[in-house]
Design a protein around this motif. Structure first.
Motif, PDB file in Angstrom:
ATOM      1  N   UNK A   1     -13.766  34.579  -7.604  1.00  0.00           N
ATOM      2  CA  UNK A   1     -12.319  34.316  -7.592  1.00  0.00           C
ATOM      3  C   UNK A   1     -11.633  34.718  -6.288  1.00  0.00           C
ATOM      4  N   UNK A   2     -12.238  35.609  -5.515  1.00  0.00           N
ATOM      5  CA  UNK A   2     -11.660  35.969  -4.218  1.00  0.00           C
ATOM      6  C   UNK A   2     -11.953  34.913  -3.167  1.00  0.00           C
ATOM      7  N   UNK A   3     -12.824  33.950  -3.492  1.00  0.00           N
ATOM      8  CA  UNK A   3     -13.257  32.953  -2.511  1.00  0.00           C
ATOM      9  C   UNK A   3     -13.129  31.542  -3.057  1.00  0.00           C
ATOM     10  N   UNK A   4     -12.086  31.304  -3.870  1.00  0.00           N
ATOM     11  CA  UNK A   4     -11.878  29.961  -4.429  1.00  0.00           C
ATOM     12  C   UNK A   4     -11.139  29.040  -3.466  1.00  0.00           C
ATOM     13  N   UNK A   5     -10.656  29.586  -2.380  1.00  0.00           N
ATOM     14  CA  UNK A   5      -9.879  28.773  -1.447  1.00  0.00           C
ATOM     15  C   UNK A   5     -10.550  28.728  -0.083  1.00  0.00           C
ATOM     16  N   UNK A   6     -10.278  27.677   0.625  1.00  0.00           N
ATOM     17  CA  UNK A   6     -10.802  27.567   1.984  1.00  0.00           C
ATOM     18  C   UNK A   6      -9.905  28.367   2.922  1.00  0.00           C
ATOM     19  N   UNK A   7     -10.486  29.009   3.917  1.00  0.00           N
ATOM     20  CA  UNK A   7      -9.672  29.845   4.821  1.00  0.00           C
ATOM     21  C   UNK A   7      -8.729  29.010   5.676  1.00  0.00           C
ATOM     22  N   UNK A   8      -7.597  29.609   6.033  1.00  0.00           N
ATOM     23  CA  UNK A   8      -6.659  28.996   6.960  1.00  0.00           C
ATOM     24  C   UNK A   8      -6.827  29.664   8.313  1.00  0.00           C
ATOM     25  N   UNK A   9      -7.095  28.866   9.319  1.00  0.00           N
ATOM     26  CA  UNK A   9      -7.280  29.399  10.676  1.00  0.00           C
ATOM     27  C   UNK A   9      -8.329  30.512  10.709  1.00  0.00           C
ATOM     28  N   UNK A  10      -9.387  30.324   9.903  1.00  0.00           N
ATOM     29  CA  UNK A  10     -10.474  31.301   9.887  1.00  0.00           C
ATOM     30  C   UNK A  10     -10.176  32.566   9.116  1.00  0.00           C
ATOM     31  N   UNK A  11      -9.025  32.651   8.449  1.00  0.00           N
ATOM     32  CA  UNK A  11      -8.651  33.852   7.712  1.00  0.00           C
ATOM     33  C   UNK A  11      -8.282  33.478   6.277  1.00  0.00           C
ATOM     34  N   UNK A  12      -8.565  34.401   5.365  1.00  0.00           N
ATOM     35  CA  UNK A  12      -8.147  34.214   3.988  1.00  0.00           C
ATOM     36  C   UNK A  12      -6.690  34.616   3.838  1.00  0.00           C
ATOM     37  N   UNK A  13      -5.956  33.842   3.024  1.00  0.00           N
ATOM     38  CA  UNK A  13      -4.532  34.117   2.825  1.00  0.00           C
ATOM     39  C   UNK A  13      -4.289  35.212   1.796  1.00  0.00           C
ATOM     40  N   UNK A  14      -5.347  35.745   1.241  1.00  0.00           N
ATOM     41  CA  UNK A  14      -5.220  36.706   0.154  1.00  0.00           C
ATOM     42  C   UNK A  14      -4.421  37.936   0.581  1.00  0.00           C
ATOM     43  N   UNK A  15      -3.417  38.292  -0.227  1.00  0.00           N
ATOM     44  CA  UNK A  15      -2.586  39.450   0.096  1.00  0.00           C
ATOM     45  C   UNK A  15      -2.743  40.586  -0.902  1.00  0.00           C
ATOM     46  N   UNK A  16      -3.051  40.256  -2.156  1.00  0.00           N
ATOM     47  CA  UNK A  16      -3.170  41.293  -3.183  1.00  0.00           C
ATOM     48  C   UNK A  16      -4.395  41.034  -4.042  1.00  0.00           C
ATOM     49  N   UNK A  17      -5.070  42.119  -4.405  1.00  0.00           N
ATOM     50  CA  UNK A  17      -6.120  42.073  -5.428  1.00  0.00           C
ATOM     51  C   UNK A  17      -5.847  43.234  -6.385  1.00  0.00           C
ATOM     52  N   UNK A  18      -5.645  42.906  -7.646  1.00  0.00           N
ATOM     53  CA  UNK A  18      -5.402  43.919  -8.670  1.00  0.00           C
ATOM     54  C   UNK A  18      -6.542  43.839  -9.676  1.00  0.00           C
ATOM     55  N   UNK A  19      -7.311  44.917  -9.805  1.00  0.00           N
ATOM     56  CA  UNK A  19      -8.424  44.977 -10.746  1.00  0.00           C
ATOM     57  C   UNK A  19      -8.055  45.924 -11.882  1.00  0.00           C
ATOM     58  N   UNK A  20      -8.016  45.405 -13.100  1.00  0.00           N
ATOM     59  CA  UNK A  20      -7.732  46.223 -14.283  1.00  0.00           C
ATOM     60  C   UNK A  20      -9.007  46.305 -15.116  1.00  0.00           C
ATOM     61  N   UNK A  21      -9.380  47.484 -15.506  1.00  0.00           N
ATOM     62  CA  UNK A  21     -10.592  47.618 -16.310  1.00  0.00           C
ATOM     63  C   UNK A  21     -10.828  49.059 -16.706  1.00  0.00           C
TER      64      UNK A  21
END
Length: 1450
Positions: free
Chosen positions: A1079-1099
């Motif tokens: 799920x952290x890699x479901x998108x193609x990078x923009x300009x060689x970088x991932x746009x991901x800003x937040x990851x929240x893991x609950x468990x």
């Protein structure tokens, strides 16, 4: 536990393993070790224990050594707490070697059983350090046997796999530090290496300074540390060149290669080790050794290949940066250039061709070998010296260094190897008989921990993201193929193939998963694509006949869908494969005549006339249905190419078609996703990269460490009032902003006050070590609080926003604040602490604060995702921005449909409603025309009529002397809002109020046109698929799916260009690490970088981990590791929710010992349902001892299918009793720890209750594993085992089992089995404070009015302990056993039936019940319920998907 049908082929190994495990008699009876334990350490306190060396040597060590350290004996000693209560408390510097070795043996057993180990030693780090040194010395002690050395080496392997443990890391780190480079062959070579990297030179100097400053004792220790690995490797090389090596010696070699591989596969241990191992030529020496080349040592050769993979892995040893394909090739070319320069300078006459050839001509082993053979022996040695390669070992090493050896060194140094991406691209994702039954996969089936396996391990750290993906792909592929192999063997054993005299194979048995077919017809083989050598597509057709199948089986075959994977089998019973001497073992399938396996994917299903069947259900129900199906299949192109080039036509012999359950058969799309990621260069977000790999600062991804931390955040309805705000931020200064005074109500905007920048210290401090304590004085954070008036959204009740009503605790607020900020947030949520509420509020805050961002929601199960989604829908989030992908949406209990198809329909339904509003609006202002005919015309209407009217209104109200009455008069939409609650403008309202109402009305109108603007693309797009994809990529802002769906559809989703900014993952500790990663890699990078800003893991890593089928994959390869649990081990900051509101405080005390800070919310002590006793029961929880029933305890009708009839009858009797008292069936759940017991309880319920409306069926009967994340008011739990604890010894499962109940928990089990278990002692000490006979209270009906009264005892921490025995209760009665309870229930039922008969006929439910059915002596003989749950139960069990099957017994 997997159902019996899944494991038939491994039944023998499983039953043998079970018979070799300790029983209650071994631990509690008169066995030799049990008697010894009672004499010397049980039940004494550790402080009172004194070790007797005669006992250690004569009665423990000699006994174990005589029998070659049998596993069962070691398990008995471990179960008797020999380590915790005797060996470690009695350990000291003067302890004997036998004492040390016994500690090592039991530590190894604990690690094998996946039990907590190192914490036992944490209170005495100095003694542990001494113990570890002693262990290291034993590995190089020539007086010890190789068998004992292997045990010690295994201890070292376990230590290096536990580098997250401080005391272990401190002992291991010096063994792999830069000081080991003292052993490099020459000083010149070492200096050249140090000069190539300034960091290495700096580290070398620091190491030298430490040595020079040390005293003599410390210098001796440092010399030992830097020479230990070198000495061990030389001893290993000596052993490799032993002729006729014995099994113990071969096992040591295998373990040592495993150890070296572990060192090479993690950067902190590899950084300096790899240089030394390559200098020592370990790999060339290995491949030339007699032990390696012995035909019987196939495992050693496989382990060597894995070791070679990591030795030559393309990575920068210092920085850990993975080299790209180009960089790796450039490095290889640099090595070849050095070889060419040396050849030209010193061997010009003989190596001119080599020196002048292009790189491509000399990087293959065969070509390079041909060019080097012209050199004489002395010249080859000279060439090696000139290249800086070692040409001699110490005299004690028996490795023959001659021409052959040095030539191998040169070839291994300069040949070009395939990168891991190239290896991954060549792996077939569809199995054949060769890949299913290859020797390596066969070893995993019989894995028992005695030998290593040639499988990569999921470690604490990885070399690179690509390395992680490669390991995951190999392991997932092996696990999937292992499951397919088990299914095929199960099918063949059921079909019972037999050979007729004519040679034809017939099947005398039956399996619903297989059909006999004739050979497939090859329709076409499309030519290869450019650059490929296999057909691009191979289409075939098979015909199946469904007429003789039972209807339920036929429906399953009818449900085949495109892309489903089927298996074509060639079975020839006249040619069974037989075992050969020294060869690989023959599997059950091969004995039954399996010749070939080919996988194929369904393209489409046709009837006998060639018509495509798209809706199987409609066709099945139709009048003109046919019994014949023609399946068009897409064959495995690679296998087809190999088959057509071979001599034998495989497809001519295919005679069987096998399918698998849909939920188990998703392996191919998941493998494709992992393979695509492995081959691509998908980067992680830069702020997450190092933390994911396990390097750098564990807190580096926390929002407090990031430059883009938000200084000002609108928390809207997170806080309910000012008091809640202040209470929720302890340790922080909370003060109103400058423009407000005093306390005020929500919404609240929090702004962090910036501290003035301080001058940097003149001398920078040294880098803080990982274990150093942080500064004691922390700056107190100051927060400025401001507010605003929420906008009026319209006059209708539906326009009012939905507000949060949960009064979050301080730790929940901390989690919400962290999750709203950028970065990584890890939330540990014990049972009942509101993880879902926290995640929902985080989503709500992100949605409103960042309207341009998209959020991806991931959960392990559809159920958890639906629970999360149901809470999101209840918040102030526009439904048009919600999307639910996958099949679980059907179970979502909300008014709207949130699947792709449902959202498109919803848009179109809203379109009609809003167009009606447009027509009504047009009529109210007198605008002629069909403005509501489409979204497009509505847009024109808005721009031509509505916006000008509103602009005119705004111009008028700008006049300063305009009164409220004037504003009301010129308001243009009175007619439209005539149906709103009146008066629209309250009489006497001031100007500000009137303007607010007017603006709210316009916002209501604007939303209509905004919604229609979103609908416009759906009017233009024609295909449903285009509409659905547009919805995903453009409209949805919150997209939810399971981790499995993300893995299966990763390629499709990424190809659509779907972009998202945030990932929130529920049940993260239950998802495998690759499931966390995708799920952290479901998108193609923009300009060689991932746009991901937040990851929240609950468990919650204290509850169940991902469930993995095979013991080898689960324990050896650690495939059950989740990213969540690994991050916790790495020390990534976690937020631990600490207030539970699910269960009574007395019930929560049963698992609070797992969560030291866990408390109870106030309502659990005040609300009536928590303070009222359970009707008919004296206690709210109780452990009930269940002795043998009819002379039997647990039974195992088929391997691993464990049942206990006494507990099943008892559980059903308690359920019947509760129903007779009036408890609703929906409030009762029955849980079992094994699938076999679940099946048995269901059978007993079917016999006793299903057809009787007095009882009915409980809400659910399932296993503990399946019930994680669920809860109910009353839980009846069957522990099942009576011979030993079984998998409940994994306290994570016990935690799940004890935390499902809110108001009542009644546990059935064998007391002497569970109270003796060391790991479970905390829970069972509480449980067994109460009587172990079920204590009822007569004369009560549900709901009870009796208050729950228990004697308050002061706990050790000063808190009240609600676990003492309660005072006597009027009418209490203790049940002497299941027979007693059965008789009591019988009498109650009889009375109940008589009462019903006296009621008027119209009010009496249909009670068709035989009273004798509840008598204890009826048993289940007439129903056969003890027979493993029946064939259907076996077939229904989930058992194969990597993340979904019942817990398997070791």
């Amino acid at each position: 536990m997997p159902p019996a049908k899944r494991v038939k082929s491994s039944a023998n190994s499983g039953s043998n393993a079970a018979s070799g495990r300790p029983t209650v008699e071994d631990l509690e009876g008169q066995s030799e070790f049990a008697t010894l334990a009672r004499q010397h350490w049980l039940p004494r306190k550790p402080a009172e224990v004194k070790v007797n060396n005669d006992v250690l040597k004569g009665e423990i060590w000699d006994t174990l050594e005589k029998e070659n350290f049998p596993l069962k004996s070691l398990l008995v000693l471990e179960g008797l707490q020999a380590l915790e209560s005797y060996l470690w408390p009695g350990y000291g510097e003067d302890s004997s070697n036998f004492h040390v070795l016994l500690i090592i043996l039991i530590v190894n057993v604990k690690r094998r059983e996946r039990l907590d180990t190192w914490d036992i030693f944490s209170d005495r780090p100095a003694d542990f350090s001494d113990l570890f040194r002693r262990a290291l010395s034993l590995t190089v002690d020539s007086s010890l046997s190789w068998a004992i050395k292997t045990h010690v080496l295994l201890f070292i392997i376990h230590a290096f796999s536990s580098l997250d443990c401080t005391i272990v890391r401190k002992e291991c780190a010096p063994l792999v530090s830069i000081s080991i480079w003292h052993n490099i062959s020459t000083d010149d070579k070492r200096d050249a290496i140090l000069d190539s990297n300034t960091q290495w030179r700096k580290a070398w100097r620091a190491s030298a300074k430490r040595y020079d400053a040390a005293d003599d004792a410390t210098k001796a220790r440092l010399r030992f540390e830097r020479s230990w690995l070198y000495t061990s490797v030389l001893n290993f090389l000596n052993l490799l060149y032993t002729d006729n090596a014995k099994p113990d010696q071969v096992l040591y070699c295998e373990r040592f290669v495993e150890f070296l591989t572990d060192l090479q596969s993690q950067l902190p241990t590899r950084r300096y080790v790899n240089t030394l191992l390559q200098d020592l030529h370990v790999l060339p020496a290995l491949v030339l050794s007699p032990v390696y080349n012995d035909e019987a040592n196939g495992l050693l050769r496989d382990l060597c290949r894995l070791f070679s993979h990591y030795t030559y892995f393309t990575i920068d040893e210092q920085t850990g940066a993975q080299l790209s394909k180009t960089e790796a090739y450039d490095r290889h070319c640099g090595d070849l250039a050095k070889l060419q320069r040396t050849a030209l300078k010193h061997f010009k006459d003989k190596l001119t061709v080599l020196a002048l050839s292009n790189y491509g001509a000399i990087d293959k082993r065969s070509e390079l070998e041909g060019l080097l053979t012209v050199l004489a022996d002395a010249e080859i040695e000279s060439l090696c010296k000139l290249l800086g390669l070692r040409t001699a070992y110490p005299d004690s090493v028996r490795v023959p260094i001659g021409r052959r050896f040095l030539l191998e060194v040169l070839l291994s140094q300069f040949e070009r190897r395939k990168t891991f991406q190239e290896v991954a691209s060549e792996l077939s994702l569809l199995p054949t008989e060769e890949s299913l039954f290859e020797v390596g996969l066969g070893r995993t089936e019989h894995y028992d921990g005695s030998h290593p396996l040639a499988l990569p391990k999921l470690n604490l750290q990885y070399l690179s993201v690509g390395d992680f993906l490669w390991r995951s792909m190999i392991l997932y592929r092996c696990e999937a193929f292992y499951a397919i192999r088990q299914d095929i063997e199960s099918v063949l054993s059921r079909l019972k193939p037999e050979a007729k005299r004519s040679g034809e194979t017939v099947f005398s048995g039956f399996s619903k998963m297989a059909l006999k077919i004739t050979k497939p017809t090859i329709l076409e083989a499309v030519p290869p694509l450019v650059g490929d050598d296999k057909p691009s597509t191979v289409r075939a057709e098979v015909t199946i006949d469904l007429r003789k199948l039972p209807q339920h089986v036929r429906r399953e075959w009818e449900s085949l869908r495109p892309d489903d994977v089927l298996f074509l089998l060639a079975v020839d019973a006249s040619k069974p494969k037989l075992a050969t001497n020294g060869g690989a073992s023959v599997t059950e399938a091969e004995k039954l005549g399996l010749v070939a396996v080919r996988a194929a994917e369904v393209i489409q299903v046709l009837d006998d006339r060639g018509r495509a069947i798209r809706d199987a259900q409609a066709y099945f129900d139709g009048h003109n249905r046919s019994d014949i199906r023609r399946l068009q299949l897409r064959l495995d192109a690679k296998a087809f190419k190999d088959d057509t080039e071979g001599k034998q036509d495989v497809y001519e012999g295919i005679n069987l078609l096998v399918r698998r359950s849909g939920r188990e058969n998703n392996f191919k799309p998941v493998l494709e996703s992992i393979q695509d990621l492995t081959l691509s260069d998908v980067p992680l977000a830069p702020w997450l990269h190092e933390v994911f790999l396990g390097y750098g600062d564990p807190a580096g991804a926390n929002y407090k460490q990031l430059a883009n931390r938000l200084r000002k955040v609108n928390f809207r309805d997170t806080f309910l009032d000012w008091q809640h705000l202040v209470e929720s931020l302890p340790g922080k200064i909370v003060e109103p902003d400058d423009d407000v005074s005093g306390s005020f109500g929500p919404p609240y905007v929090l702004e962090t006050v910036e501290k003035p920048a301080e001058e940097a210290p003149s001398k920078p401090s040294k880098k803080r070590r990982r274990d150093a304590e942080p500064a004691l004085i922390a700056e107190i954070e100051t927060l400025k609080v401001s507010t605003y008036k929420p906008p009026n959204n319209g006059p209708y009740p539906v326009d009012a926003p939905k507000l949060n009503s949960v009064r979050f605790t301080p730790t929940q607020i901390e989690a919400i604040i962290s999750g709203t900020q950028p970065g990584l947030t890890v939330i540990v949520g014990p049972p009942g602490t509101g993880k879902t509420d926290v995640a929902t509020q985080i989503i709500n805050n992100i949605y409103h604060n960042f309207p341009e961002q998209k959020t991806l929601l991931i959960a392990h199960s559809n159920q958890a995702l639906n629970q999360l989604f149901a809470k999101i829908v209840a918040l102030d989030i526009d439904e048009r921005h919600l999307l639910r992908l996958g099949h679980g949406e059907e179970e979502l209990e909300t008014e709207g449909s949130f699947s792709k198809h449902g959202r498109v329909e919803s848009f179109l339904e809203n379109r009609q409603r809003f167009l009606y509003e447009v027509n009504r609006l047009a009529a109210s202002i007198g605008a002629p025309g069909a403005h509501g005919s489409s979204a497009e015309t509505a847009g024109y209407f808005n721009s031509v009529y509505i916006e000008p009217a509103w602009a005119k209104f705004n111009e008028i109200i700008k006049v300063e002397d305009a009164t409220p009455e004037d504003i009301v008069t010129v308001f243009p939409f009175h007619g439209y809002f005539a149906d709103a609650p009146q008066p629209l403008f309250p009489p006497g309202a001031d100007r500000e109020t009137v303007l607010e109402i007017a603006n709210g009305c316009y916002r209501h109108i604007s939303k209509i046109f905004s919604e229609l603007a979103d609908v416009l693309p759906f009017e233009i797009l024609r295909r449903d698929k285009d509409k659905a994809n547009y919805l995903l990529t453009n409209e949805a802002r919150i997209v939810a799916m399971t981790s499995t769906h993300a893995a299966m559809k990763r390629g499709e989703i990424a190809a659509l260009g779907f972009q998202y900014d945030n990932v929130i993952m529920e049940e993260a500790a239950q998802i495998t690490e690759i499931g966390n990663f995708i799920p952290l890699a479901l998108q193609k990078p923009k300009d060689g970088q991932q746009a991901l800003q937040r990851v929240v893991l609950c468990g919650d890593h204290y509850q169940n981990s991902p469930v993995i089928q095979g013991l080898a994959f689960r324990h050896y390869a650690n495939l059950e590791q989740s990213l969540f649990s690994r991050l916790v081990r790495l020390g990534v900051p976690t937020i631990n929710l600490d207030q539970q509101g699910r269960a009574r405080p007395s019930i929560s005390s049963l698992y609070k010992w797992r969560y030291p800070q866990l408390g109870d919310l106030p309502h659990t002590r005040t609300e009536k349902e928590f303070t009222t006793a359970n009707a008919g029961f004296k206690y709210d929880y109780q452990f009930i001892n269940v002795p043998d029933y009819k002379g039997e305890g647990e039974t195992e009708p088929t391997p691993h299918f464990i049942q206990n009839l006494g507990e099943a009858e008892y559980a059903v009797a308690i359920y019947q009793y509760m129903r007779l008292l009036g408890y609703p069936a929906s409030k009762i759940s029955i849980l079992a720890t094994y699938a076999g017991q679940k099946a048995l309880i269901r059978d007993v319920l079917a016999h006793r209750c299903a057809k009787n409306p007095i009882f009915g069926l409980p809400r659910i009967v399932t296993t503990v594993d399946k019930y994680q994340g669920e809860q109910n008011d009353y839980i009846i739990l069957s522990l099942t085992r009576t011979s030993r604890v079984g998998y409940l010894r994994d306290i994570r499962r016990l935690t799940v089992a004890l935390s499902r109940a809110r108001l009542g928990l009644y546990i059935l089990g064998r007391r002497e089995v569970f109270e003796a278990c060391y790991e479970l002692r905390d829970a069972f000490e509480l449980l067994l404070k109460r009587p172990d006979q079920l204590t009822l209270v007569t004369g009560e009906l549900w709901p009870s009015e009796r208050p729950l009264v228990v004697e308050q005892q002061e706990g050790g921490d000063g808190s009240a302990d609600n676990t003492a025995v309660a005072t006597a209760v009027l009418g209490e009665a203790a049940m002497q056993g299941v027979e007693h309870l059965g008789q009591y229930v019988y009498e109650m039922t009889k009375t109940k039936v008589e009462e019903l008969k006296l009621l008027p006929q119209a009010t009496v439910p249909s009670v068709d019940v035989e009273i004798r059915d509840v008598l204890e002596d009826t048993g289940l003989e007439d129903e056969g319920a003890a027979g493993a749950g029946g064939e259907e139960e076996e077939e229904e069990e989930e058992g194969r998907k990597v993340e979904g099957f019942e817990a398997e017994e070791d």
